[in-house]
Design an enzyme around this catalytic site. Structure first.
Site, mmCIF file in Angstrom:
data_model
loop_
_atom_site.group_PDB
_atom_site.id
_atom_site.type_symbol
_atom_site.label_atom_id
_atom_site.label_comp_id
_atom_site.label_asym_id
_atom_site.label_seq_id
_atom_site.Cartn_x
_atom_site.Cartn_y
_atom_site.Cartn_z
ATOM 1 N N ARG A 43 0.845 -1.189 0.000
ATOM 2 C CA ARG A 43 0.000 0.000 0.000
ATOM 3 C C ARG A 43 0.888 1.250 0.000
ATOM 4 O O ARG A 43 1.194 1.811 1.056
ATOM 5 C CB ARG A 43 -0.930 -0.024 1.207
ATOM 6 C CG ARG A 43 -1.965 -1.141 1.138
ATOM 7 C CD ARG A 43 -3.020 -0.997 2.205
ATOM 8 N NE ARG A 43 -2.497 -1.288 3.532
ATOM 9 C CZ ARG A 43 -2.882 -2.330 4.271
ATOM 10 N NH1 ARG A 43 -3.757 -3.177 3.805
ATOM 11 N NH2 ARG A 43 -2.377 -2.520 5.474
ATOM 12 N N ASP A 45 2.415 4.930 -0.187
ATOM 13 C CA ASP A 45 1.946 6.198 0.377
ATOM 14 C C ASP A 45 1.754 7.258 -0.696
ATOM 15 O O ASP A 45 2.162 7.082 -1.845
ATOM 16 C CB ASP A 45 2.963 6.709 1.404
ATOM 17 C CG ASP A 45 3.091 5.799 2.608
ATOM 18 O OD1 ASP A 45 2.077 5.209 3.020
ATOM 19 O OD2 ASP A 45 4.213 5.679 3.143
ATOM 20 N N TYR A 103 12.209 -1.914 -3.562
ATOM 21 C CA TYR A 103 12.018 -0.480 -3.800
ATOM 22 C C TYR A 103 13.317 0.159 -4.280
ATOM 23 O O TYR A 103 14.408 -0.233 -3.853
ATOM 24 C CB TYR A 103 11.589 0.229 -2.514
ATOM 25 C CG TYR A 103 10.119 0.114 -2.166
ATOM 26 C CD1 TYR A 103 9.207 1.075 -2.583
ATOM 27 C CD2 TYR A 103 9.651 -0.951 -1.408
ATOM 28 C CE1 TYR A 103 7.865 0.990 -2.250
ATOM 29 C CE2 TYR A 103 8.308 -1.059 -1.074
ATOM 30 C CZ TYR A 103 7.423 -0.085 -1.496
ATOM 31 O OH TYR A 103 6.086 -0.174 -1.179
ATOM 32 N N ARG A 190 11.962 5.429 3.254
ATOM 33 C CA ARG A 190 12.226 6.876 3.290
ATOM 34 C C ARG A 190 12.949 7.281 4.578
ATOM 35 O O ARG A 190 13.793 8.183 4.569
ATOM 36 C CB ARG A 190 10.926 7.640 3.137
ATOM 37 C CG ARG A 190 10.304 7.490 1.742
ATOM 38 C CD ARG A 190 8.867 7.966 1.714
ATOM 39 N NE ARG A 190 8.772 9.345 2.143
ATOM 40 C CZ ARG A 190 7.634 9.909 2.573
ATOM 41 N NH1 ARG A 190 6.526 9.204 2.651
ATOM 42 N NH2 ARG A 190 7.624 11.175 2.933
#
Length: 244
Positions: A43, A45, A103, A190
């Site tokens: 999911r 952001d 990622y 992040r």
């Protein structure tokens, strides 16, 4: 699925705000005439893009997979696309069946901004010491408690322990931090990139980065890197979809 999240509020439904899930469910409704809920492997952001998101849904429609690809892409806006479609076993769970997620975080290491790359990277003007960043990243690999890299614990998260298989930065004007793990905590990538950039700029030592991991204190890792540089590249499963 692939999408540019610049004009959306992440994947998951957010009331009346535009989201990837909302647009996908709207397109499915137009194509099949059904009210269908979709689930995503990750999911993402608000502001986080995807090149290899995996989404599943149940349908009574007899349409073949190729028709779903063409039909959904017809109804979806231009910044969201379906790249492939397969029929899966009833037991398939798009989240729990995944064995890892991958990622990339894109850092434009340049003195000047790039209008073209602006929405897909984070501009860092100072010289980055990639070698030191990779030295610090080695401490992330393996099974660890990543509580320090979490911004809030959402419902359903029972543990902050995750297993990281790869964490490294490739050098270049567009430095790319790649991270592969069994799953990720909210904002984990992040919150990892932010301190790593500080290491690269000489504002944090490698030992200080290690101490963040060892502290296991919620929200300790700062600053959080902007969402625009993050992209979900791939979700891996034990078998290829064509074999399910």
């Amino acid at each position: 699925m692939e999408y540019d999240d610049t004009h959306y509020h992440g994947f998951q439904l957010q009331g009346e705000l535009p989201t990837i899930q909302g647009k996908t469910e709207e397109a499915l409704g137009k194509l099949t005439g059904e009210k269908t809920r979709v689930m995503a492997a990750s999911r993402t952001d608000a502001g986080v893009h995807a090149e290899g998101q995996v989404v599943s849904f149940r349908t009574r429609s007899p349409l073949p997979p190729q028709t779903f690809i063409k039909g959904l892409n017809y109804y979806l806006p231009g910044d969201i696309a379906v790249k492939a479609a397969y029929r899966a076993e009833d037991s398939f769970d798009v989240r729990r069946s995944a064995i890892s997620r991958e990622y990339n975080y894109y850092i434009l290491n340049s003195l000047s901004r790039s209008p073209i790359r602006r929405g897909f990277s984070y501009l860092v003007a100072g010289h980055l010491d990639i070698e030191k960043m990779n030295q610090a990243s080695q401490a992330l690999i393996g099974e660890h408690d990543f509580a320090s890299f979490v911004t809030g614990i959402g419902a359903g998260i029972k543990s902050t322990i995750r297993t990281v298989y790869r964490a490294e930065t490739k050098n270049g004007e567009m430095a790319i931090f790649n991270m592969v793990a069994n799953s990720f905590l909210p904002h984990q990538v992040r919150n990892t990139v932010g301190p790593l950039i500080r290491v690269g700029l000489g504002k944090m030592s490698v030992d200080e980065f290690y101490s963040i991991i060892e502290a296991k204190k919620l929200g300790l890792a700062k600053p959080t890197a902007p969402a625009c540089g993050l992209c979900l590249m791939r979700v891996n499963y034990p078998r290829h979809f064509g074999e399910m």
